[in-house]
Design an enzyme around this catalytic site. Sequence first.
Site, PDB file in Angstrom:
ATOM      1  N   SER A   1     -14.806 -60.313  50.679  1.00 25.43           N
ATOM      2  CA  SER A   1     -14.528 -60.732  52.055  1.00 25.43           C
ATOM      3  C   SER A   1     -15.600 -60.136  52.960  1.00 25.43           C
ATOM      4  O   SER A   1     -16.053 -59.006  52.720  1.00 25.43           O
ATOM      5  CB  SER A   1     -13.150 -60.202  52.476  1.00 25.43           C
ATOM      6  N   SER A   2     -15.955 -60.881  53.995  1.00 25.88           N
ATOM      7  CA  SER A   2     -16.940 -60.346  54.945  1.00 25.88           C
ATOM      8  C   SER A   2     -16.397 -59.079  55.591  1.00 25.88           C
ATOM      9  O   SER A   2     -17.154 -58.185  55.972  1.00 25.88           O
ATOM     10  CB  SER A   2     -17.261 -61.388  56.017  1.00 25.88           C
TER      11      SER A   2
ATOM     12  N   LYS B   1      -8.630 -67.678  48.548  1.00 27.08           N
ATOM     13  CA  LYS B   1      -8.285 -66.348  49.077  1.00 27.08           C
ATOM     14  C   LYS B   1      -7.543 -66.491  50.410  1.00 27.08           C
ATOM     15  O   LYS B   1      -6.599 -65.772  50.677  1.00 27.08           O
ATOM     16  CB  LYS B   1      -9.547 -65.524  49.272  1.00 27.08           C
ATOM     17  N   ASP B   2      -8.003 -67.428  51.240  1.00 23.21           N
ATOM     18  CA  ASP B   2      -7.330 -67.694  52.512  1.00 23.21           C
ATOM     19  C   ASP B   2      -6.267 -68.763  52.248  1.00 23.21           C
ATOM     20  O   ASP B   2      -6.388 -69.908  52.694  1.00 23.21           O
ATOM     21  CB  ASP B   2      -8.349 -68.155  53.558  1.00 23.21           C
TER      22      ASP B   2
ATOM     23  N   MET C   1     -18.056 -68.516  58.325  1.00 18.20           N
ATOM     24  CA  MET C   1     -18.414 -67.801  59.556  1.00 18.20           C
ATOM     25  C   MET C   1     -19.612 -66.891  59.284  1.00 18.20           C
ATOM     26  O   MET C   1     -19.877 -65.951  60.038  1.00 18.20           O
ATOM     27  CB  MET C   1     -17.220 -66.996  60.074  1.00 18.20           C
TER      28      MET C   1
ATOM     29  N   HIS D   1     -18.759 -66.735  48.956  1.00 22.32           N
ATOM     30  CA  HIS D   1     -19.237 -67.947  49.643  1.00 22.32           C
ATOM     31  C   HIS D   1     -20.205 -68.720  48.730  1.00 22.32           C
ATOM     32  O   HIS D   1     -20.167 -69.957  48.678  1.00 22.32           O
ATOM     33  CB  HIS D   1     -20.000 -67.574  50.916  1.00 22.32           C
TER      34      HIS D   1
ATOM     35  N   GLN E   1     -21.007 -63.149  47.625  1.00 17.16           N
ATOM     36  CA  GLN E   1     -20.968 -63.963  46.408  1.00 17.16           C
ATOM     37  C   GLN E   1     -19.828 -64.987  46.431  1.00 17.16           C
ATOM     38  O   GLN E   1     -19.954 -66.090  45.908  1.00 17.16           O
ATOM     39  CB  GLN E   1     -20.855 -63.045  45.176  1.00 17.16           C
TER      40      GLN E   1
END
Length: 290
Positions: A193-194, A157-158, A38, A45, A43
């Site tokens: 995380s964003s 993580k998800d 998204m 990603h 880092q």
Amino acid sequence: MALSSKRRPQIYNTVDDLRQFLNQSRQQGHTVGFVPTMGSLHQGHLDLVQKASELADIVVVSIFVNPMQFGPHEDFDAYPRTLDSDCDALSDCECDAVFAPTVREIYPKGVNTEIDVPGLSTILCGHHRPGHFRGVATVVTKLLNIVQPEIAVFGNKDYQQLQVIRTLVTDLLMPVEIIGADTTREPSGLAMSSRNAYLSATERDTASRLYASLQAIGEALKSNHQVTTTLREQRERLAAAGFVIDYLEIRDANDLSQSYVESETAVVLVAARLGQARLIDNLVVSLASK
Ligand code: PAF
């Protein structure tokens, strides 16, 4: 192994344009790796992109803030949209194409077809965010249909999201290999995380306690000693530090059922709010030598 040398990736905004590029790549015999995101890339990603580039010739990253996976009172409007700096960051990786569609491109006639993975989608995060995983499953199915990659990389993580995606890909007989990649952490242990962007400097320090709690529970699990007590103590410790806990639980790592005791691998999962941020994290624990 990806082919691209490091340079700013080409951006495609429409399904037709992306497919044209992918058809040409396939005619040249290239395999395709895919990293759905998204945006607001960090880092973590970029590590997913690196993983994809090790497994495929061409890497496509999608950047799409999917309205369908946000609840009515969630942060869809506030979610950071940073396409330009995201493409800068991707210039340092082996990324060939960015797919950055509009909402209309992905939902041309609104939402008429939904992908639902019942059971898995209504526990844990699904219980606290009703409809969230239906939104994730629907958009991931659309994105996989558009890109048709050989492999797609998602973050561990998800964890629950990854289980939902693995299930739908198996059930819908989709010809793609789903790869789960390790969580990238700050030196403090905080999972990248964003949504960490919502944390103040003090909250960021506090946020690292989440991983410390997971580790403490992981140790108790491995030694099979005072697991219930440790779980309760860590819940209290996090609450005292200012977290509002949605859940902190131990589950079977394979199906996320509550009966982890007989399984070979457990996963400790947490979701908690700190200030404006809702943070999630997990730790997979092997119980084989228990
Ligand atoms: O993990 C995410 O960033 C999103 O849930 C995903 C998989 C890109 C779907 O919108």
